[in-house]
Design an enzyme around this catalytic site. Structure first.
Site, PDB file in Angstrom:
ATOM      1  CG  PHE A   1      78.907  82.933  15.908  1.00  0.00           C
ATOM      2  CD1 PHE A   1      78.053  82.426  14.704  1.00  0.00           C
ATOM      3  CD2 PHE A   1      79.323  82.064  17.449  1.00  0.00           C
ATOM      4  CE1 PHE A   1      77.110  81.665  15.697  1.00  0.00           C
ATOM      5  CE2 PHE A   1      78.401  81.586  17.909  1.00  0.00           C
ATOM      6  CZ  PHE A   1      77.566  80.861  17.022  1.00  0.00           C
TER       7      PHE A   1
ATOM      8  CG  ASP B   1      83.479  93.117  12.039  1.00  0.00           C
ATOM      9  OD1 ASP B   1      82.147  92.709  12.541  1.00  0.00           O
ATOM     10  OD2 ASP B   1      84.526  92.716  11.397  1.00  0.00           O
ATOM     11  CG  ASN B   2      88.659  94.540  12.794  1.00  0.00           C
ATOM     12  OD1 ASN B   2      87.945  93.574  12.942  1.00  0.00           O
ATOM     13  ND2 ASN B   2      89.540  94.858  13.269  1.00  0.00           N
TER      14      ASN B   2
ATOM     15  CG  ASP C   1      90.190  98.360  14.614  1.00  0.00           C
ATOM     16  OD1 ASP C   1      90.187  98.520  16.250  1.00  0.00           O
ATOM     17  OD2 ASP C   1      91.245  97.724  14.374  1.00  0.00           O
TER      18      ASP C   1
ATOM     19  CE  LYS D   1      96.460  99.245  20.461  1.00  0.00           C
ATOM     20  NZ  LYS D   1      96.984  99.506  19.858  1.00  0.00           N
TER      21      LYS D   1
ATOM     22  N   GLY E   1      81.919 106.632  25.330  1.00  0.00           N
ATOM     23  CA  GLY E   1      82.363 107.604  24.496  1.00  0.00           C
ATOM     24  C   GLY E   1      81.216 107.989  23.846  1.00  0.00           C
TER      25      GLY E   1
ATOM     26  CE  LYS F   1      80.436 112.097  29.310  1.00  0.00           C
ATOM     27  NZ  LYS F   1      81.959 112.805  29.652  1.00  0.00           N
ATOM     28  NE  ARG F   2      79.281 111.699  19.833  1.00  0.00           N
ATOM     29  CZ  ARG F   2      78.499 111.780  18.446  1.00  0.00           C
ATOM     30  NH1 ARG F   2      77.721 113.046  18.204  1.00  0.00           N
ATOM     31  NH2 ARG F   2      78.093 110.609  18.054  1.00  0.00           N
TER      32      ARG F   2
ATOM     33  CE1 TYR G   1      87.420  87.008  24.210  1.00  0.00           C
ATOM     34  CE2 TYR G   1      87.199  85.828  26.214  1.00  0.00           C
ATOM     35  CZ  TYR G   1      86.067  86.155  24.890  1.00  0.00           C
ATOM     36  OH  TYR G   1      85.029  86.133  24.662  1.00  0.00           O
TER      37      TYR G   1
HETATM   38  P1  NAD Z   1      83.346  86.408  16.392  1.00  0.00           P
HETATM   39  O1  NAD Z   1      84.767  86.197  16.529  1.00  0.00           O
HETATM   40  O2  NAD Z   1      82.482  85.625  15.024  1.00  0.00           O
HETATM   41  O3  NAD Z   1      83.202  87.744  16.127  1.00  0.00           O
HETATM   42  C1  NAD Z   1      83.469  89.297  16.656  1.00  0.00           C
HETATM   43  C2  NAD Z   1      83.875  89.417  15.701  1.00  0.00           C
HETATM   44  O4  NAD Z   1      84.208  91.337  16.190  1.00  0.00           O
HETATM   45  C3  NAD Z   1      84.062  89.992  14.318  1.00  0.00           C
HETATM   46  O5  NAD Z   1      83.325  90.034  13.539  1.00  0.00           O
HETATM   47  C4  NAD Z   1      85.509  90.845  14.869  1.00  0.00           C
HETATM   48  O6  NAD Z   1      85.708  91.034  12.498  1.00  0.00           O
HETATM   49  C5  NAD Z   1      84.659  91.694  14.991  1.00  0.00           C
HETATM   50  N1  NAD Z   1      86.175  92.791  15.401  1.00  0.00           N
HETATM   51  C6  NAD Z   1      87.753  91.656  16.479  1.00  0.00           C
HETATM   52  N2  NAD Z   1      88.305  93.227  16.208  1.00  0.00           N
HETATM   53  C7  NAD Z   1      87.565  94.704  15.915  1.00  0.00           C
HETATM   54  C8  NAD Z   1      87.543  95.149  15.989  1.00  0.00           C
HETATM   55  N3  NAD Z   1      89.127  95.989  16.315  1.00  0.00           N
HETATM   56  N4  NAD Z   1      86.995  96.334  15.365  1.00  0.00           N
HETATM   57  C9  NAD Z   1      85.672  96.067  14.969  1.00  0.00           C
HETATM   58  N5  NAD Z   1      85.989  94.776  15.050  1.00  0.00           N
HETATM   59  C10 NAD Z   1      86.479  93.930  15.792  1.00  0.00           C
HETATM   60  O7  NAD Z   1      83.151  85.575  17.539  1.00  0.00           O
HETATM   61  P2  NAD Z   1      81.593  85.937  18.332  1.00  0.00           P
HETATM   62  O8  NAD Z   1      81.277  84.927  18.925  1.00  0.00           O
HETATM   63  O9  NAD Z   1      80.757  86.243  17.194  1.00  0.00           O
HETATM   64  O10 NAD Z   1      81.201  86.925  19.187  1.00  0.00           O
HETATM   65  C11 NAD Z   1      81.082  88.072  19.571  1.00  0.00           C
HETATM   66  C12 NAD Z   1      81.337  88.331  21.326  1.00  0.00           C
HETATM   67  O11 NAD Z   1      80.611  87.751  22.079  1.00  0.00           O
HETATM   68  C13 NAD Z   1      82.771  88.860  21.561  1.00  0.00           C
HETATM   69  O12 NAD Z   1      83.234  90.042  22.339  1.00  0.00           O
HETATM   70  C14 NAD Z   1      82.882  87.362  22.135  1.00  0.00           C
HETATM   71  O13 NAD Z   1      83.803  87.625  23.330  1.00  0.00           O
HETATM   72  C15 NAD Z   1      81.663  87.660  23.391  1.00  0.00           C
HETATM   73  N6  NAD Z   1      81.175  85.666  23.830  1.00  0.00           N
HETATM   74  C16 NAD Z   1      80.770  85.392  22.951  1.00  0.00           C
HETATM   75  C17 NAD Z   1      80.970  83.879  22.954  1.00  0.00           C
HETATM   76  C18 NAD Z   1      80.356  82.896  22.644  1.00  0.00           C
HETATM   77  O14 NAD Z   1      80.286  82.262  22.684  1.00  0.00           O
HETATM   78  N7  NAD Z   1      80.459  82.824  20.484  1.00  0.00           N
HETATM   79  C19 NAD Z   1      80.976  83.482  24.297  1.00  0.00           C
HETATM   80  C20 NAD Z   1      81.568  84.957  25.274  1.00  0.00           C
HETATM   81  C21 NAD Z   1      81.655  86.053  24.847  1.00  0.00           C
END
Ligand code: NAD
Ligand code: UDP
Length: 310
Positions: A12, A32-33, A57, A90, A101, A104-105, A144
């Site tokens: 999103f 993205d995964n 991932d 994780k 990492g 840094k590189r 989380y």
């Molecule tokens: P979202 O779930 O739509 O987006 C997260 C994205 O990360 C997805 O595209 C998902 O496929 C990808 N993803 C998940 N695990 C992964 C992995 N292991 N490797 C690669 N990609 C991976 O959520 P969002 O609302 O777009 O949130 C984006 C970030 O903002 C997140 O880190 C979330 O914690 C943070 N955040 C969002 C909000 C909010 O209100 N929208 C509030 C606080 C923090």
């Protein structure tokens, strides 16, 4: 022009950030995964010479050459992050290590998408950046909350120990187009339920509060934070400080959609924070940044997005 990596770029927030950075003339790598992200969010960018998509991932290392990294990879909805909690923590911890990492590189600057959840169920209101939070370390939300807290810790340790330039943003509830239909977060749930004339599921009595920020405002804040001087790490709160109860939100959405849906009450999930509202004085002073989109305007745009999809 910078080369910018966005982890979680098909999600999103990530997909809106891809759009914004490409508009500004940057080259964007979207990683993205597709756990909660969706190709439809970035389909319009495929074929754009400034855009590359990498299925990867982030719990595994990645080797790329970039100038900036926005680390957004992590499921954000309680339903999705509790689906596989071990994977969630994780993703936050290994994802931060791999991102740092890489930074840094190649000497890239990193912005970490942290969250208001680091404050847990807060004892102070509104929440300021100085507040250390009240998080249950062993509850359903811990994968989380504690993952994000550990990621903040890693950001600051790589900054102090290795001189990596880091920026920590604590994002408060943000909503808008491209949330998925089954996202499970409150705004998309209520809009989809209202548009289908299905029961609106208010958890608990609906007296818990949240403050809702429209996506365009949030993205503008993220970009401004990335552009602050190298020695400014944050953490900084970004969100809209106008606070609503969940019941007020439900009534607003019913009215705006003209829905015949009824409000029903369901059990409150464990550790659901009672109140949440950001103190954004720091962002106002430093960037400066102030959310501009009213809840009425933002909901209108979000409802228009969901209407043809339901
Ligand atoms: P979202 O779930 O739509 O987006 C997260 C994205 O990360 C997805 O595209 C998902 O496929 C990808 N993803 C998940 N695990 C992964 C992995 N292991 N490797 C690669 N990609 C991976 O959520 P969002 O609302 O777009 O949130 C984006 C970030 O903002 C997140 O880190 C979330 O914690 C943070 N955040 C969002 C909000 C909010 O209100 N929208 C509030 C606080 C923090
Ligand atoms: N909520 C609700 N009904 C729903 C989804 C969520 O009443 O269908 C409530 C939830 O219990 C919480 C608030 O809305 O108090 C915000 O939930 P969300 O999952 O959007 O995000 P949170 O801020 O809890 O991470």
């Amino acid at each position: 022009m910078e080369r910018i990596l966005i982890t979680g770029g098909a999600g999103f927030l990530g997909s809106h950030l891809c759009d914004r950075l490409i508009e500004r003339g940057h080259d964007v790598i979207c990683l993205d995964n597709f756990f909660t992200g969706n190709k439809d969010n970035i389909r319009h960018l495929i074929g754009n010479p400034r855009f590359e998509l990498v299925r990867h991932d982030i719990i595994n290392p990645i080797f790329l050459e970039v100038d900036q990294i926005y680390n957004l990879a992590c499921p954000a909805s309680p339903v999705h992050y509790q689906y596989n909690p071990i994977k969630t923590i994780k993703t936050s911890v290994m994802g931060a290590i791999n991102t740092l990492g890489l930074a840094k590189r190649v000497k890239a600057r990193v912005l970490q998408a942290s969250t208001s959840e680091v404050y847990g169920d807060p004892e102070i209101h509104p929440q300021t950046e100085e507040y250390w939070g009240r998080v249950n370390p062993i509850g359903n939300r811990s994968c989380y909350d504690e993952g994000k807290r550990a990621a903040e810790c890693l950001m600051m340790d790589y900054h102090r120990q290795n001189g990596v330039s880091v920026k920590i943003v604590r994002i408060f509830n943000t909503y808008g187009p491209r949330m998925s239909l089954n996202d499970g977060r409150v705004v998309s749930n209520f809009i989809v339920q209202a548009l289908k004339d299905r029961d609106i599921t208010v958890y608990g009595k609906g007296s818990q509060t949240r403050s809702f920020c429209y996506v365009d405002d949030l993205i503008a804040g993220l970009v401004k934070m990335m552009e602050t001087p190298a020695d400014f790490t944050g953490p900084i709160n970004l969100g809209n400080p106008i606070e609503f109860t969940i019941l007020e939100l439900a009534r607003m959405i019913i009215k705006m959609t003209g829905s015949r849906a009824k409000i029903v009450f369901r059990p409150l999930p464990q550790d659901d924070p009672v109140q949440r509202k950001p103190d954004i004085a720091m962002a106002k002073r430093i960037f400066p940044w102030n959310p501009e989109v009213s809840i009425e305007k933002g909901l209108e745009k979000t409802i228009s997005y969901f209407r043809p999809l339901v």
